[in-house]
Design a protein around this motif. Structure first.
Motif, short mmCIF file in Angstrom:
data_model
loop_
_atom_site.label_atom_id
_atom_site.label_comp_id
_atom_site.label_asym_id
_atom_site.label_seq_id
_atom_site.Cartn_x
_atom_site.Cartn_y
_atom_site.Cartn_z
N GLY A 83 51.81 -75.67 66.39
CA GLY A 83 52.01 -74.40 65.70
C GLY A 83 53.11 -74.48 64.67
N MET A 84 54.22 -75.13 65.00
CA MET A 84 55.34 -75.26 64.06
C MET A 84 54.96 -76.17 62.90
SD MET A 84 58.30 -73.92 63.61
CE MET A 84 58.78 -73.32 65.23
N ARG A 85 54.23 -77.23 63.19
CA ARG A 85 53.75 -78.11 62.12
C ARG A 85 52.88 -77.31 61.14
NH1 ARG A 85 51.08 -81.77 65.10
NH2 ARG A 85 52.93 -83.03 65.32
N ALA A 86 51.98 -76.52 61.66
CA ALA A 86 51.11 -75.71 60.82
C ALA A 86 51.92 -74.70 60.02
CB ALA A 86 50.06 -75.00 61.67
N LEU A 87 52.91 -74.06 60.66
CA LEU A 87 53.73 -73.07 59.97
C LEU A 87 54.50 -73.72 58.83
CD1 LEU A 87 54.84 -70.23 59.66
CD2 LEU A 87 56.50 -70.76 61.47
N LYS A 88 55.10 -74.88 59.06
CA LYS A 88 55.81 -75.58 57.99
C LYS A 88 54.89 -75.89 56.81
CE LYS A 88 59.50 -77.92 60.53
NZ LYS A 88 60.02 -79.24 60.95
N GLU A 89 53.68 -76.37 57.11
CA GLU A 89 52.72 -76.70 56.05
C GLU A 89 52.34 -75.47 55.24
OE1 GLU A 89 49.30 -78.66 57.70
OE2 GLU A 89 50.53 -80.24 58.61
N VAL A 90 52.03 -74.37 55.93
CA VAL A 90 51.60 -73.15 55.23
C VAL A 90 52.74 -72.57 54.40
CG1 VAL A 90 50.86 -70.75 55.59
CG2 VAL A 90 49.72 -72.62 56.82
N LEU A 91 53.95 -72.54 54.95
CA LEU A 91 55.08 -72.02 54.18
C LEU A 91 55.39 -72.91 52.98
CD1 LEU A 91 57.49 -70.81 57.01
CD2 LEU A 91 55.95 -69.42 55.60
N ALA A 92 55.32 -74.22 53.17
CA ALA A 92 55.58 -75.14 52.06
C ALA A 92 54.54 -75.00 50.96
CB ALA A 92 55.62 -76.58 52.57
N GLU A 93 53.27 -74.85 51.34
CA GLU A 93 52.22 -74.72 50.32
C GLU A 93 52.37 -73.42 49.53
OE1 GLU A 93 48.38 -72.69 52.62
OE2 GLU A 93 48.52 -74.86 52.54
N ARG A 94 53.02 -72.43 50.13
CA ARG A 94 53.26 -71.15 49.46
C ARG A 94 54.63 -71.09 48.78
NH1 ARG A 94 49.51 -66.89 50.89
NH2 ARG A 94 47.89 -67.92 52.07
N GLY A 95 55.38 -72.18 48.87
CA GLY A 95 56.68 -72.23 48.23
C GLY A 95 57.75 -71.41 48.92
N VAL A 96 57.57 -71.13 50.21
CA VAL A 96 58.55 -70.35 50.96
C VAL A 96 59.64 -71.29 51.45
CG1 VAL A 96 58.91 -68.91 53.01
CG2 VAL A 96 56.82 -68.66 51.66
N ASP A 97 60.90 -70.92 51.23
CA ASP A 97 62.04 -71.72 51.68
C ASP A 97 62.00 -71.81 53.20
OD1 ASP A 97 64.47 -72.92 52.17
OD2 ASP A 97 65.65 -71.42 51.09
N LEU A 98 62.08 -73.02 53.71
CA LEU A 98 62.02 -73.22 55.16
C LEU A 98 63.31 -72.85 55.86
CD1 LEU A 98 59.94 -76.52 55.39
CD2 LEU A 98 59.16 -74.15 55.43
N ASP A 99 64.38 -72.65 55.10
CA ASP A 99 65.63 -72.14 55.68
C ASP A 99 65.53 -70.62 55.69
OD1 ASP A 99 66.93 -74.54 56.28
OD2 ASP A 99 67.57 -74.77 54.20
N VAL A 100 64.73 -70.10 56.60
CA VAL A 100 64.38 -68.68 56.60
C VAL A 100 65.54 -67.77 56.99
CG1 VAL A 100 61.92 -69.08 56.96
CG2 VAL A 100 63.43 -68.84 58.94
N GLU A 101 66.63 -68.35 57.49
CA GLU A 101 67.78 -67.53 57.87
C GLU A 101 69.00 -67.86 57.03
OE1 GLU A 101 68.14 -66.09 61.93
OE2 GLU A 101 66.80 -67.72 62.48
N GLY A 102 68.77 -68.14 55.75
CA GLY A 102 69.88 -68.36 54.83
C GLY A 102 70.64 -69.64 55.06
N GLY A 103 69.96 -70.69 55.49
CA GLY A 103 70.61 -71.97 55.64
C GLY A 103 71.36 -72.14 56.94
#
Length: 143
Positions: A113-133
Motif C-alpha cells: 500500500g505504501m509503495r503504491a501511495l508513493k508511486e501515485v503521489l510521485a506521478e502527480r507531483g505531490v511532495d512526499l514530505d507531507v508534513e513539512g519535512g
C-alpha cells in the motif's frame, strides 16, 4: 451493455474519480468478453452503491483504499488511490489509512500500500514530505 439512469450516474462518478480513461476509456473498449463486467462496475458499483446515502463519497474512498490494501490488490490500490485524491482524500489521510491497515492486514499489505501511495503521489507531483519535512528534520537531528 444496458444504458439507463444508473449507467449515466455511474459513468459520471467514474469520470470524476478516474478521468475519461477510467470511465469512457473502460466502457467503450469493451468486447463481448467483458461488457457485462463493465456494465456491473458502472451501473451497480458506481451508479448505485457509491451513490447511497449514509456515507459520503470521500468516506467510501477511504474505506475502499483500506480494503484494497488489506486484500493486497496492487493494481486496484493504485486506481483507487488516484480516485481518493480526486474525491478529496489528502495524502496524509491516505498514509494513515495504509499504516492503519498494517495493524489488521499485516506488514506485507501495508508495504504494498505504501509503495503504491508513493508511486501515485510521485506521478502527480505531490511532495512526499507531507508534513513539512518532519521526516528529514528527524533524520538530521539523529545525525
Amino acid at each position: 451493455m444496458l444504458y439507463d439512469d444508473l449507467y449515466d450516474v455511474g459513468i459520471a462518478q467514474r469520470r470524476r474519480m478516474f478521468g475519461p480513461e477510467g470511465a469512457e476509456g473502460q466502457t467503450e473498449a469493451t468486447t463481448d468478453l467483458d461488457d457485462k463486467l463493465q456494465e456491473v462496475v458502472t451501473r451497480i458499483c458506481f451508479g448505485d452503491i457509491w451513490q447511497r446515502e449514509g456515507l459520503a463519497v470521500v468516506d467510501r474512498s477511504k474505506i475502499t483504499v483500506g480494503m484494497l490494501v488489506a486484500l493486497g490488490k496492487a493494481h486496484e490500490i493504485r486506481v483507487h488511490l488516484r480516485g481518493a485524491l480526486a474525491n478529496g482524500v489528502s495524502p496524509v489521510e491516505l498514509r494513515e489509512i495504509v499504516l492503519h491497515a498494517f495493524l489488521y492486514a499485516g506488514i506485507p499489505a501495508a508495504v504494498e500500500g505504501m509503495r503504491a501511495l508513493k508511486e501515485v503521489l510521485a506521478e502527480r507531483g505531490v511532495d512526499l514530505d507531507v508534513e513539512g519535512g518532519l521526516a528529514a528534520a528527524t533524520r538530521e537531528a539523529r545525525a
